[in-house]
Design an enzyme around this catalytic site. Structure first.
Site, mmCIF file in Angstrom:
data_model
loop_
_atom_site.group_PDB
_atom_site.id
_atom_site.type_symbol
_atom_site.label_atom_id
_atom_site.label_comp_id
_atom_site.label_asym_id
_atom_site.label_seq_id
_atom_site.Cartn_x
_atom_site.Cartn_y
_atom_site.Cartn_z
ATOM 1 N N ILE A 1 -19.585 -0.869 -1.348
ATOM 2 C CA ILE A 1 -18.799 -1.407 -0.037
ATOM 3 C C ILE A 1 -18.772 -0.336 0.623
ATOM 4 C CG2 ILE A 1 -17.037 -2.821 0.532
ATOM 5 C CD1 ILE A 1 -19.227 -3.835 -1.529
ATOM 6 N N ASN B 1 -5.675 -4.630 -6.177
ATOM 7 C CA ASN B 1 -6.848 -3.775 -5.919
ATOM 8 C C ASN B 1 -6.553 -2.374 -5.315
ATOM 9 O OD1 ASN B 1 -9.367 -3.814 -4.017
ATOM 10 N ND2 ASN B 1 -7.285 -2.951 -1.994
ATOM 11 N N TYR C 1 -12.417 6.387 -13.404
ATOM 12 C CA TYR C 1 -12.869 5.927 -13.343
ATOM 13 C C TYR C 1 -13.219 4.369 -14.046
ATOM 14 C CZ TYR C 1 -13.976 2.764 -8.796
ATOM 15 O OH TYR C 1 -13.941 1.655 -8.021
ATOM 16 N N LYS D 1 -12.444 0.796 -14.696
ATOM 17 C CA LYS D 1 -12.519 -0.131 -14.594
ATOM 18 C C LYS D 1 -13.194 -1.074 -15.743
ATOM 19 C CE LYS D 1 -12.196 0.554 -10.318
ATOM 20 N NZ LYS D 1 -10.887 0.105 -9.208
ATOM 21 N N ASP E 1 0.794 -1.020 -0.077
ATOM 22 C CA ASP E 1 -0.172 0.155 0.287
ATOM 23 C C ASP E 1 0.602 1.069 -0.176
ATOM 24 O OD1 ASP E 1 -3.278 0.478 0.732
ATOM 25 O OD2 ASP E 1 -2.229 2.152 1.119
ATOM 26 N N THR F 1 -16.910 1.299 3.002
ATOM 27 C CA THR F 1 -15.237 0.753 3.298
ATOM 28 C C THR F 1 -14.954 2.907 3.929
ATOM 29 O OG1 THR F 1 -14.528 2.360 1.284
ATOM 30 C CG2 THR F 1 -14.776 -0.605 1.312
HETATM 31 P P1 NAI Z 1 -10.357 2.654 0.089
HETATM 32 O O1 NAI Z 1 -10.148 3.702 0.007
HETATM 33 O O2 NAI Z 1 -10.665 2.249 1.804
HETATM 34 O O3 NAI Z 1 -8.162 1.352 0.195
HETATM 35 C C1 NAI Z 1 -7.734 1.160 -0.852
HETATM 36 C C2 NAI Z 1 -6.104 1.636 -0.394
HETATM 37 O O4 NAI Z 1 -5.472 1.715 -1.712
HETATM 38 C C3 NAI Z 1 -5.773 2.829 0.845
HETATM 39 O O5 NAI Z 1 -5.290 2.031 1.821
HETATM 40 C C4 NAI Z 1 -4.829 3.544 -0.617
HETATM 41 O O6 NAI Z 1 -4.045 4.087 0.787
HETATM 42 C C5 NAI Z 1 -4.433 2.286 -1.067
HETATM 43 N N1 NAI Z 1 -3.986 3.134 -2.515
HETATM 44 C C6 NAI Z 1 -4.351 3.892 -3.277
HETATM 45 N N2 NAI Z 1 -4.040 4.507 -4.133
HETATM 46 C C7 NAI Z 1 -2.201 3.884 -4.142
HETATM 47 C C8 NAI Z 1 -0.968 3.872 -5.233
HETATM 48 N N3 NAI Z 1 -1.913 4.699 -6.049
HETATM 49 N N4 NAI Z 1 -0.797 2.479 -4.362
HETATM 50 C C9 NAI Z 1 -0.718 2.475 -3.539
HETATM 51 N N5 NAI Z 1 -1.883 1.756 -2.757
HETATM 52 C C10 NAI Z 1 -2.683 2.888 -3.054
HETATM 53 O O7 NAI Z 1 -10.791 1.653 -0.963
HETATM 54 P P2 NAI Z 1 -12.096 0.263 -1.445
HETATM 55 O O8 NAI Z 1 -12.943 1.620 -1.076
HETATM 56 O O9 NAI Z 1 -11.223 -0.696 -0.165
HETATM 57 O O10 NAI Z 1 -11.426 0.217 -2.583
HETATM 58 C C11 NAI Z 1 -10.187 -0.970 -3.191
HETATM 59 C C12 NAI Z 1 -10.451 -1.587 -4.560
HETATM 60 O O11 NAI Z 1 -12.405 -1.622 -4.959
HETATM 61 C C13 NAI Z 1 -10.621 -0.395 -5.704
HETATM 62 O O12 NAI Z 1 -9.622 -0.462 -6.802
HETATM 63 C C14 NAI Z 1 -11.818 0.346 -5.710
HETATM 64 O O13 NAI Z 1 -11.936 0.959 -6.631
HETATM 65 C C15 NAI Z 1 -13.168 -0.828 -5.315
HETATM 66 N N6 NAI Z 1 -14.113 -1.213 -4.974
HETATM 67 C C16 NAI Z 1 -14.766 -0.268 -4.239
HETATM 68 C C17 NAI Z 1 -15.946 -0.398 -4.257
HETATM 69 C C18 NAI Z 1 -16.583 0.830 -2.510
HETATM 70 O O14 NAI Z 1 -17.704 0.586 -2.776
HETATM 71 N N7 NAI Z 1 -16.022 0.633 -1.581
HETATM 72 C C19 NAI Z 1 -16.920 -0.572 -5.604
HETATM 73 C C20 NAI Z 1 -16.013 -1.416 -6.262
HETATM 74 C C21 NAI Z 1 -14.803 -1.333 -6.334
#
Ligand code: NAI
Length: 247
Positions: free
Chosen positions: A186, A87, A153, A157, A37, A188
């Site tokens: 989700i 992810n 975005y 995707k 991360d 989060t």
């Molecule tokens: P989140 O923001 O809670 O976690 C994402 C993590 O990725 C964070 O720890 C962040 O520090 C890390 N991150 C961001 N940019 C980065 C980079 N350039 N290099 C390394 N790490 C990086 O997000 P969440 O909600 O857990 O999302 C995870 C995945 O699921 C993403 O790809 C998101 O697009 C996808 N997603 C999320 C949804 C939601 O409703 N939360 C719905 C559909 C997909």
């Protein structure tokens, strides 16, 4: 729960939300794993919680040299690589297409799409040396339908599905399966911190089950796809969306 005994995994974006839930689930099922991360502090906390099976690694997934170093780190710490969950992702500033700033477009495409290519580019050779593997790329329901104000975005995707299918074709004969997961909205930290209760209720209504999903519900599907129980599944996109895409 020993689906992943003797397997080594990388989870990107594992310091928060869905990635953290996936990391905990893989570790509970016997995997050793790298918590990769941008956010070193939270990656360290998650790795410490999991214990000796986890190691934190700080990187920007949009930097190919850092991604290569992440894969080398997994191999040097644990002796190989079998599983990957690509992810890490960001939403980007909301704006209609003509108002998107060029640097914002490029950053979202870099973090949400190019990074997944970089990850697979370095993960796949390590998996081939380890005798095969399984990859899950984290897409979204917005890999299947649009969402106003989020063109970079949504484009990332959607494109992830093509990348996933093609990687699956390229490596099926060599024992690597590649799938994409498409979460609905989700609950989060990112989502909770940036939205009012009324906005969250409005989002919930878009799902047939009238609620947001949990990171653990996405982790359950992701672990299944990574495991040998999904041995006939490759090159496909699996929504976990509370019925969002049904109407
Ligand atoms: P989140 O923001 O809670 O976690 C994402 C993590 O990725 C964070 O720890 C962040 O520090 C890390 N991150 C961001 N940019 C980065 C980079 N350039 N290099 C390394 N790490 C990086 O997000 P969440 O909600 O857990 O999302 C995870 C995945 O699921 C993403 O790809 C998101 O697009 C996808 N997603 C999320 C949804 C939601 O409703 N939360 C719905 C559909 C997909």
């Amino acid at each position: 729960m020993t689906d992943f005994e003797g397997r080594v995994a990388i989870v990107t974006g594992a310091a928060s939300g869905i990635g953290a839930a996936v990391a905990r689930d893989l570790a509970a099922r016997g995997a050793k794993l790298v918590i990769a991360d941008f956010d070193a502090a939270h990656a360290g906390t998650i790795a410490k919680d999991i214990g000796d099976a986890a190691r934190p690694f700080q990187l920007d997934v949009a930097d190919p040299a850092a991604v290569e170093a992440m894969v080398a780190f997994a191999v040097s710490e644990f002796g190989g690589l079998h599983l990957a969950v690509n992810n890490a992702g960001i939403g980007g500033a909301p704006a209609p297409v003509a108002d998107i700033r060029l640097e914002d477009w490029r950053r979202v495409i870099d973090v949400d799409l190019n990074s997944v290519f970089f990850c697979m580019k370095y993960q796949i050779p390590a998996m081939l040396k380890s005798g095969g593997g399984s990859i899950v790329n984290m897409a979204s329901i917005l890999g299947a339908v649009g969402w106003g104000g989020s063109a970079a975005y949504v484009t990332s995707k959607h494109a992830l599905l093509g990348l996933t299918k093609t990687a699956a074709i390229d490596y099926a004969a060599q024992g690597i399966r590649v799938n994409a997961v498409g979460p609905g909205f989700i609950s989060t930290p990112a989502l909770q911190e940036n939205m009012t209760d009324a906005a969250i209720a409005g989002l919930a209504e878009k799902h047939l089950l009238n609620r947001l999903g949990t990171p653990e519900e996405v982790a359950a599907l992701t672990s299944f796809l990574l495991s040998d129980r999904a041995s006939f599944m490759t090159g496909t996109y699996y929504p976990v969306d509370g019925g969002y895409l049904a109407r």
